[in-house]
Design a protein around this motif. Structure first.
Motif, PDB file in Angstrom:
ATOM      1  N   UNK A 426       0.827  -1.208   0.000  1.00  0.00           N
ATOM      2  CA  UNK A 426       0.000   0.000   0.000  1.00  0.00           C
ATOM      3  C   UNK A 426       0.859   1.256   0.000  1.00  0.00           C
ATOM      4  N   UNK A 427       1.923   1.255   0.782  1.00  0.00           N
ATOM      5  CA  UNK A 427       2.790   2.434   0.847  1.00  0.00           C
ATOM      6  C   UNK A 427       3.445   2.697  -0.510  1.00  0.00           C
ATOM      7  N   UNK A 435       3.422  10.520  -7.042  1.00  0.00           N
ATOM      8  CA  UNK A 435       4.266  11.016  -8.129  1.00  0.00           C
ATOM      9  C   UNK A 435       3.495  11.167  -9.436  1.00  0.00           C
ATOM     10  N   UNK A 436       2.569  10.240  -9.731  1.00  0.00           N
ATOM     11  CA  UNK A 436       1.805  10.268 -10.979  1.00  0.00           C
ATOM     12  C   UNK A 436       0.368   9.870 -10.677  1.00  0.00           C
ATOM     13  N   UNK A 437      -0.573  10.734 -10.978  1.00  0.00           N
ATOM     14  CA  UNK A 437      -1.957  10.461 -10.595  1.00  0.00           C
ATOM     15  C   UNK A 437      -2.565   9.291 -11.355  1.00  0.00           C
ATOM     16  N   UNK A 438      -1.909   8.798 -12.392  1.00  0.00           N
ATOM     17  CA  UNK A 438      -2.428   7.638 -13.108  1.00  0.00           C
ATOM     18  C   UNK A 438      -2.485   6.396 -12.213  1.00  0.00           C
ATOM     19  N   UNK A 439      -1.744   6.414 -11.106  1.00  0.00           N
ATOM     20  CA  UNK A 439      -1.707   5.259 -10.205  1.00  0.00           C
ATOM     21  C   UNK A 439      -2.643   5.409  -9.005  1.00  0.00           C
ATOM     22  N   UNK A 440      -3.560   6.366  -9.037  1.00  0.00           N
ATOM     23  CA  UNK A 440      -4.511   6.501  -7.938  1.00  0.00           C
ATOM     24  C   UNK A 440      -5.356   5.231  -7.822  1.00  0.00           C
ATOM     25  N   UNK A 441      -5.731   4.645  -8.953  1.00  0.00           N
ATOM     26  CA  UNK A 441      -6.509   3.413  -8.923  1.00  0.00           C
ATOM     27  C   UNK A 441      -5.766   2.292  -8.231  1.00  0.00           C
ATOM     28  N   UNK A 442      -4.470   2.154  -8.502  1.00  0.00           N
ATOM     29  CA  UNK A 442      -3.659   1.136  -7.828  1.00  0.00           C
ATOM     30  C   UNK A 442      -3.599   1.409  -6.330  1.00  0.00           C
ATOM     31  N   UNK A 443      -3.421   2.682  -5.963  1.00  0.00           N
ATOM     32  CA  UNK A 443      -3.399   3.040  -4.542  1.00  0.00           C
ATOM     33  C   UNK A 443      -4.737   2.714  -3.881  1.00  0.00           C
ATOM     34  N   UNK A 444      -5.850   3.012  -4.566  1.00  0.00           N
ATOM     35  CA  UNK A 444      -7.170   2.668  -4.029  1.00  0.00           C
ATOM     36  C   UNK A 444      -7.281   1.175  -3.773  1.00  0.00           C
ATOM     37  N   UNK A 445      -6.823   0.367  -4.719  1.00  0.00           N
ATOM     38  CA  UNK A 445      -6.928  -1.088  -4.586  1.00  0.00           C
ATOM     39  C   UNK A 445      -6.093  -1.602  -3.416  1.00  0.00           C
ATOM     40  N   UNK A 446      -4.841  -1.162  -3.312  1.00  0.00           N
ATOM     41  CA  UNK A 446      -3.967  -1.689  -2.261  1.00  0.00           C
ATOM     42  C   UNK A 446      -4.366  -1.171  -0.884  1.00  0.00           C
ATOM     43  N   UNK A 447      -4.867   0.070  -0.811  1.00  0.00           N
ATOM     44  CA  UNK A 447      -5.345   0.579   0.476  1.00  0.00           C
ATOM     45  C   UNK A 447      -6.615  -0.148   0.915  1.00  0.00           C
ATOM     46  N   UNK A 448      -7.469  -0.508  -0.041  1.00  0.00           N
ATOM     47  CA  UNK A 448      -8.664  -1.285   0.299  1.00  0.00           C
ATOM     48  C   UNK A 448      -8.274  -2.646   0.867  1.00  0.00           C
ATOM     49  N   UNK A 450      -5.420  -3.337   2.401  1.00  0.00           N
ATOM     50  CA  UNK A 450      -4.853  -3.103   3.734  1.00  0.00           C
ATOM     51  C   UNK A 450      -5.965  -2.910   4.761  1.00  0.00           C
ATOM     52  N   UNK A 451      -7.020  -2.196   4.372  1.00  0.00           N
ATOM     53  CA  UNK A 451      -8.151  -2.008   5.280  1.00  0.00           C
ATOM     54  C   UNK A 451      -8.788  -3.344   5.646  1.00  0.00           C
ATOM     55  N   UNK A 452      -8.913  -4.237   4.676  1.00  0.00           N
ATOM     56  CA  UNK A 452      -9.475  -5.567   4.939  1.00  0.00           C
ATOM     57  C   UNK A 452      -8.594  -6.328   5.931  1.00  0.00           C
ATOM     58  N   UNK A 453      -7.289  -6.277   5.753  1.00  0.00           N
ATOM     59  CA  UNK A 453      -6.370  -6.991   6.651  1.00  0.00           C
ATOM     60  C   UNK A 453      -6.420  -6.393   8.058  1.00  0.00           C
ATOM     61  N   UNK A 454      -6.493  -5.069   8.148  1.00  0.00           N
ATOM     62  CA  UNK A 454      -6.584  -4.432   9.463  1.00  0.00           C
ATOM     63  C   UNK A 454      -7.873  -4.831  10.162  1.00  0.00           C
ATOM     64  N   UNK A 455      -8.967  -4.927   9.400  1.00  0.00           N
ATOM     65  CA  UNK A 455     -10.244  -5.327   9.992  1.00  0.00           C
ATOM     66  C   UNK A 455     -10.168  -6.721  10.618  1.00  0.00           C
TER      67      UNK A 455
END
Length: 652
Positions: A426-427, A435-448, A450-455
């Protein structure tokens, strides 16, 4: 009747497994309905109005509206559709060269064939069940939604294994509602970013599910397959995330794992299996895509070096696991070879010849600096931190929570490794998006994820359900405005943002098709109009924004920024170019100048060929204006076009 019987559930005859399947089936049904809503929205705000929208070809309300060429959301979609048309000719047809760009020699094509094959397959299926005139266009409309639903369905069992129904609700909410993934999977956006996001997510999610008790070797094989597909589609970024997860695992084994607390979360043989199978599939996909005539040292895409990197990563983790989990010491030479194999890829990317990795090319770096999707998030959201937080979603809050869980170390070895793996992934994804907003989707996926694992570390019961509900609400917040605004546009029949500019580009292409004979359709063009002219008017252009088109882009920039008429004319003559097309907006002139000089100078721009053509001042005698007669439209480009009318002898 007994009191207990009176309160019995009407579904008491169902087993626990059947109830869970029913719940998951209901969740998938809700996801399908939501995606149907997205499709309805995009159909009414883009697909349907785009079939007849025009500012110059339907000038009056009484004009009969004829269907116009298909108009996707972004220029890349034209090229994906063209590759899909080739793939549909039979079998696993691959395209490795195109003459659409960089006249007269054309350019190489290194895009992965998975998306074109998918488009061709969906088109074939739709044509078999829905007889319609525009089946190709309608299939292109459906493909992103089909891929989006596939990601949701494939992610669901992993989320369920990691943290139960609460994880499913939180994870799928993020994948459905966060803006980056809505952009990457939205209808009419045919591109590989969504598939890449999904494959990387599944690769890491499978490892996290293995830590949650799933059958270890089976899900590790799934992780290897998903990771190899991610490398096939977008190698450098996928390798960065996989390596980040691997290095995080190495840190866990070396610095956190204590063998007094039990066996390691993943044994050495399983790490070897992960690396060897992942590397082997990566190599097979490389051969499938490029053999036998398109091999070479191209590290911008999948390559055997990536397979070596993954194999060495698995071997290194296995070596480190053996070293830390027992008194026996594995051969040091094996550890050294693993380290060298792993380091080969980053060494070549950073220190190898630029021609092996063109993303380091100074000219292409400047070109990337003017592309919208390469704008850093820190610039895009400079005026709104709230917008930045909304774009990344509630998973951002999971980062500090995960760090606290790791530092406290009050979880099992497997849970600890799952946290470390997903946190690192996620980090890295957030860093790429920064650095490049084209990867916001990737960040959304990996943060989601991480949220599941934290839950999973929230106690079972009301608190976990409450946490999932909170995650759902937070996920809905950034999407609510988008859904409401675009839903209003769909209900009122208004087009969505960007529609007007794209329609004007199509009008330009249709007008040039009327003005320029087919044998003269080679053009120096700006960046945005190049794919539209190629797809709708069969022009061979120079300005498409792809790294494989470096030479075509160089011709474009050198011509438009030339201060010498002779040098500019030589570019046209040497490449058989008969037309010049340019968006005369001041922002475009600045972008062209920046691509050559790395800075913007108003005085310098006024000396360029682009400025002279845009203003109609001191136009060379070997260029003749073409009467475009396009209706001026607000929020759209102001185009000028010229035809080359003199030969080299008369120009000197």
């Amino acid at each position: 009747m007994a009191k207990g019987d009176a309160q019995a559930s009407p579904f008491c005859f169902l087993s626990a497994g059947m109830k869970r399947c029913a719940i998951l089936g209901f969740i998938l049904l809700v996801c399908a309905l939501l995606l149907g809503l997205v499709g309805w929205r995009d159909y009414h705000t883009w697909f349907a109005p785009a079939r007849t929208a025009s500012f110059s070809f339907h000038p009056t309300p009484n004009t009969a509206l004829e269907p116009l060429p298909f108009l996707p959301l972004e220029g890349d979609s034209f090229y994906w559709l063209a590759l899909a048309d080739v793939a549909a000719t039979g079998g696993l047809t691959r395209t490795h060269w195109t003459f659409v760009d960089n006249p007269p020699e054309g350019r190489a094509v290194y895009w992965a064939s998975l998306l074109p094959w998918t488009i061709a397959a969906v088109t074939h299926f739709v044509s078999a069940i829905l007889p319609m005139d525009n089946v190709r266009e309608f299939s292109a409309f459906l493909v992103p939604l089909v891929l989006w639903f596939a990601l949701l369905a494939l992610s669901l069992p992993f989320f369920l294994r990691i943290s139960g129904v609460a994880g499913v609700v939180a994870g799928l909410s993020g994948l459905l509602f966060l803006p980056g993934l809505q952009r990457d999977f939205g209808a009419l956006r045919l591109d590989h970013h969504g598939i890449s996001d999904g494959a990387i997510l599944l690769c890491i999610a499978a490892l996290a599910a293995a830590m949650a008790g799933a059958k270890l070797r089976r899900v590790v094989l799934v992780s290897a397959l998903a990771g190899a597909c991610a490398l096939w589609i977008q190698a450098p970024v996928s390798a960065l995330v996989i390596n980040a997860a691997g290095l995080a695992a190495a840190f866990y084994i070396w610095a956190i794992y204590d063998r007094r607390r039990g066996a390691p979360a993943i044994d050495a043989a399983t790490w070897q299996l992960w690396g060897r199978v992942g590397g082997a599939i990566t190599l097979v996909l490389y051969v499938l895509e490029y053999a036998p005539h398109h091999l070479g040292m191209r590290l911008e895409v999948n390559h055997p070096v990536y397979a070596i990197n993954w194999w060495a990563l698995g071997e290194g983790l296995a070596w480190l696991t053996k070293r830390e989990s027992s008194d026996a010491r594995p051969p040091r030479l094996l550890g050294i070879f693993s380290l060298l194999g792993f380091a080969l890829l980053p060494a070549l990317l950073v220190f190898g010849p630029v021609e092996w990795f063109l993303f380091r090319d100074a000219f292409l770096v400047r070109v990337h600096g003017v592309i919208a999707e390469f704008v850093p998030m820190r610039v895009l959201f400079a005026a709104s931190w709230l917008g930045l937080l909304s774009a990344l979603g509630p998973g951002l809050l999971a980062i500090p929570v995960a760090v606290i869980f790791i530092v406290r170390a009050r979880v099992s070895e497997r849970q600890l490794l799952a946290l470390v793996l997903t946190l690192a992934s996620a980090v890295i994804a957030v860093s790429l998006a920064w650095q490049h907003n084209r990867f916001i989707g990737l960040a959304n996926a990996m943060l989601s994820l991480l949220l599941v694992v934290v839950l999973a570390h929230v106690p079972v019961g009301a608190r976990r359900n409450g946490a999932a509900s909170l995650a759902l609400i937070l996920a809905l917040i950034p999407a609510a405005t988008l859904f409401i605004n675009l839903g209003h546009l769909a209900a009122t029949g208004q087009p969505r943002p960007g529609f007007v500019a794209r329609v004007q580009q199509r009008d330009l292409a249709l007008r040039l098709a009327q003005l320029v004979p087919p044998d003269e359709r080679t053009a120096v063009t700006g960046f945005d109009e190049a794919p539209v002219l190629s797809a709708m008017a069969e022009f061979h252009t120079t300005g498409s924004l792809y790294w494989e088109n470096r030479e075509g882009l160089r011709k474009t920039v050198l011509f438009f920024t030339a201060e010498d008429d002779v040098a500019a004319h030589d570019i046209l003559l040497k490449n058989g170019i008969r037309c010049v097309v340019l968006d005369a907006s001041p922002q475009i002139l600045e972008k062209l100048y920046y691509c050559r000089h790395g800075e913007v100078s108003k005085h310098g721009i006024e000396k360029t060929m682009a400025f002279r053509l845009a203003t109609g001042q001191q136009v060379p005698h070997w260029l003749e204006p073409l009467p475009l007669d396009l209706v001026p439209v607000r929020d759209a480009g102001h185009f000028v076009a010229y035809r080359v009318v003199a030969d080299a002898a008369s120009s000197r």
